[in-house]
Design a protein around this motif. Structure first.
Motif, short mmCIF file in Angstrom:
data_model
loop_
_atom_site.label_atom_id
_atom_site.label_comp_id
_atom_site.label_asym_id
_atom_site.label_seq_id
_atom_site.Cartn_x
_atom_site.Cartn_y
_atom_site.Cartn_z
N LYS A 104 0.85 -1.19 0.00
CA LYS A 104 0.00 0.00 0.00
C LYS A 104 0.88 1.24 0.00
N PRO A 105 0.62 2.19 -0.91
CA PRO A 105 1.48 3.38 -0.95
C PRO A 105 1.32 4.23 0.30
N GLY A 106 2.37 4.97 0.59
CA GLY A 106 2.29 5.91 1.68
C GLY A 106 1.56 7.17 1.25
N GLN A 107 1.77 8.24 1.99
CA GLN A 107 1.10 9.49 1.67
C GLN A 107 2.12 10.62 1.59
N VAL A 108 1.88 11.56 0.71
CA VAL A 108 2.75 12.72 0.56
C VAL A 108 2.03 13.96 1.09
N PHE A 109 2.72 14.72 1.90
CA PHE A 109 2.20 15.99 2.40
C PHE A 109 3.03 17.11 1.78
N LEU A 110 2.37 17.98 1.04
CA LEU A 110 3.03 19.16 0.48
C LEU A 110 2.89 20.27 1.51
N VAL A 111 3.99 20.53 2.22
CA VAL A 111 3.93 21.36 3.43
C VAL A 111 4.65 22.69 3.22
N PRO A 136 19.98 21.50 -10.14
CA PRO A 136 20.60 20.18 -10.11
C PRO A 136 19.59 19.04 -10.10
N VAL A 137 18.40 19.29 -9.55
CA VAL A 137 17.35 18.26 -9.56
C VAL A 137 16.15 18.85 -10.31
N PRO A 138 15.95 18.47 -11.57
CA PRO A 138 14.83 19.02 -12.34
C PRO A 138 13.49 18.71 -11.69
N GLN A 139 12.49 19.52 -11.99
CA GLN A 139 11.18 19.33 -11.38
C GLN A 139 10.60 17.96 -11.68
N GLU A 140 10.82 17.47 -12.89
CA GLU A 140 10.29 16.14 -13.23
C GLU A 140 10.89 15.06 -12.35
N ARG A 141 12.18 15.22 -12.00
CA ARG A 141 12.83 14.24 -11.13
C ARG A 141 12.30 14.36 -9.70
N ILE A 142 12.03 15.59 -9.26
CA ILE A 142 11.46 15.77 -7.92
C ILE A 142 10.11 15.06 -7.84
N ASN A 143 9.29 15.22 -8.87
CA ASN A 143 8.00 14.53 -8.89
C ASN A 143 8.19 13.02 -8.76
N GLN A 144 9.18 12.49 -9.47
CA GLN A 144 9.42 11.05 -9.45
C GLN A 144 9.93 10.60 -8.08
N ILE A 145 10.77 11.41 -7.44
CA ILE A 145 11.27 11.07 -6.10
C ILE A 145 10.11 10.94 -5.12
N LEU A 146 9.17 11.87 -5.18
CA LEU A 146 8.01 11.80 -4.29
C LEU A 146 7.22 10.52 -4.52
N GLY A 187 5.55 27.88 -5.60
CA GLY A 187 6.22 26.72 -5.03
C GLY A 187 6.08 25.46 -5.84
N ARG A 188 5.41 25.54 -7.00
CA ARG A 188 5.19 24.39 -7.88
C ARG A 188 4.43 23.26 -7.18
N GLY A 189 3.72 23.62 -6.13
CA GLY A 189 2.94 22.60 -5.43
C GLY A 189 1.87 21.98 -6.31
N SER A 190 1.27 22.78 -7.18
CA SER A 190 0.22 22.26 -8.06
C SER A 190 0.78 21.25 -9.06
N GLU A 191 2.02 21.49 -9.52
CA GLU A 191 2.65 20.54 -10.46
C GLU A 191 2.90 19.21 -9.78
N GLU A 192 3.38 19.26 -8.55
CA GLU A 192 3.66 18.02 -7.82
C GLU A 192 2.36 17.31 -7.46
N ARG A 200 -1.31 12.79 -8.22
CA ARG A 200 -2.66 12.35 -8.56
C ARG A 200 -2.62 11.36 -9.73
N ALA A 201 -1.81 11.67 -10.73
CA ALA A 201 -1.71 10.80 -11.90
C ALA A 201 -1.14 9.43 -11.54
N ALA A 202 -0.26 9.40 -10.51
CA ALA A 202 0.37 8.15 -10.09
C ALA A 202 -0.46 7.40 -9.05
N GLY A 203 -1.58 7.96 -8.67
CA GLY A 203 -2.43 7.30 -7.68
C GLY A 203 -1.90 7.38 -6.26
#
Length: 263
Positions: A3-10, A65-75, A97-102, A107-110
Motif C-alpha cells: 500500500k502506498p504511503g502518503q505525501v504531504f506538500l507542506v 541540479p534536480v529538475p522538477q520532473e525528477r522531484i516529482n518522481q522522487i516523491l 512553489g510548484r505545489g500544483s505541479e507536484e 494524482r496521476a500516479a495514484g
C-alpha cells in the motif's frame, strides 16, 4: 502489493520555525522522508525525526541540479515504498512553489496527498517590517509576481497592469531582474520616487532591509549586496516603514544618499 504511503506538500513558512502552522509542525515530526528545498531553514529541518530520510532537491537561479520532473518522481518513489513523505517548501507550496505541479503528478500516479499551507514570504516580510501589504488610502490591493521565469526565459508580465499606484506589487525572486522590473514600471508611468523596500532573509536572524525608490532601487540593491532570498515590495505602503534608530546600520561602503534608509 504494498500500500502506498502518503505525501504531504507542506509550507515551511519564510524561515522562522515559530511561524510554522501547528499542523505543519505535527506532520513534519511524523515524517519518514523529507524532501526539502534550498530555502527551508535549518531550524525547521531540525524538527524532522532523527531517523527520517532527508532528501535535498533545492534550486537556485540558473542552477537546477534536480529538475522538477525528477522531484516529482522522487516523491512517487518514496511514497511507493509505503513511507510518510513530507515535501517541505519555503513559504507556501501554492505560491510560486510548484505545489500544483507536484500534486498533479501524485494524482496521476495514484499517490494520496494533502496540501498544508504556510505563511508566504510576503506575509512574513510584512509582519517583520510592519509594512502592510494593503492600507486604506495607500493601497487597495496587492499583486504577487515572480522575477524569475521558468528555464530563465525573459520576463513576460502585464507591465501596464502592474504599474498601478494604488496596488502594492510584491516581487519574489527578483534580485537578478530588479533593474529590468524597475525600468519597465517606470516606462509605464510610475514615478521615480515611488517607494520600494527590499527584504532579504525575512523573519530569520540574517534579515536585512533596504528602503529606496523605483528610480534608485537597482543601484542601491547592487551596492548593498543583499543575499537571497530577496523580496521586493513596491508601493506607497513602504512610506509607512520606520526603522528603530538603534537598529539602523550602514550597508554601503559610501554614505547613503539622503532619503535612503538601511536597516
Amino acid at each position: 502489493m504494498r500500500k502506498p504511503g502518503q505525501v504531504f506538500l507542506v509550507g515551511a513558512g519564510p524561515g522562522d520555525p515559530e511561524l510554522l502552522t501547528l499542523k505543519a509542525a505535527r506532520i513534519l515530526c511524523q515524517a519518514q522522508a523529507v524532501v526539502y528545498d534550498r530555502l527551508v531553514s535549518e531550524e525547521v529541518l531540525e524538527l524532522s525525526p532523527p531517523l527520517a530520510r532527508l532528501v535535498p532537491v533545492g534550486k537556485a537561479p540558473k542552477s537546477h541540479p534536480v529538475p522538477q520532473e525528477r522531484i516529482n518522481q522522487i516523491l512517487i518513489e518514496l511514497a511507493s515504498e509505503g513511507l510518510t513523505v513530507v515535501r517541505l517548501k519555503g513559504g507556501d507550496p501554492m505560491v510560486f512553489g510548484r505545489g500544483s505541479e507536484e500534486a498533479a503528478a501524485l494524482r496521476a500516479a495514484g499517490i494520496p496527498f494533502e496540501i498544508v499551507p504556510g505563511i508566504t514570504a510576503a506575509q512574513g516580510a510584512a509582519a517583520a517590517t510592519a509594512v502592510p501589504l494593503t492600507h486604506r488610502g495607500l493601497a487597495s490591493g496587492v499583486r504577487y509576481v515572480t522575477g524569475h521565469c521558468r528555464e530563465d526565459r525573459p520576463l513576460d508580465l502585464d507591465w501596464a497592469g502592474l504599474a498601478d499606484p494604488q496596488t502594492t506589487l510584491v516581487v519574489y525572486m527578483g534580485a537578478g531582474a530588479i533593474a529590468e522590473i524597475a525600468g519597465r514600471l517606470l516606462g509605464e508611468g510610475l514615478p521615480a520616487a515611488h517607494p520600494v523596500m527590499a527584504v532579504a532573509g525575512a523573519t530569520t536572524p540574517h534579515e536585512r532591509r533596504l528602503v529606496s525608490s523605483l528610480g534608485e532601487i537597482a543601484g542601491d540593491a547592487a551596492r548593498a549586496s543583499l543575499r537571497g532570498p530577496v523580496l521586493f515590495v513596491i508601493g506607497e505602503v513602504v512610506s509607512l516603514y520606520r526603522s528603530r534608530p538603534e537598529a539602523i546600520v550602514t550597508l554601503l561602503a559610501s554614505r547613503p544618499r539622503k532619503g535612503a534608509a538601511y536597516a
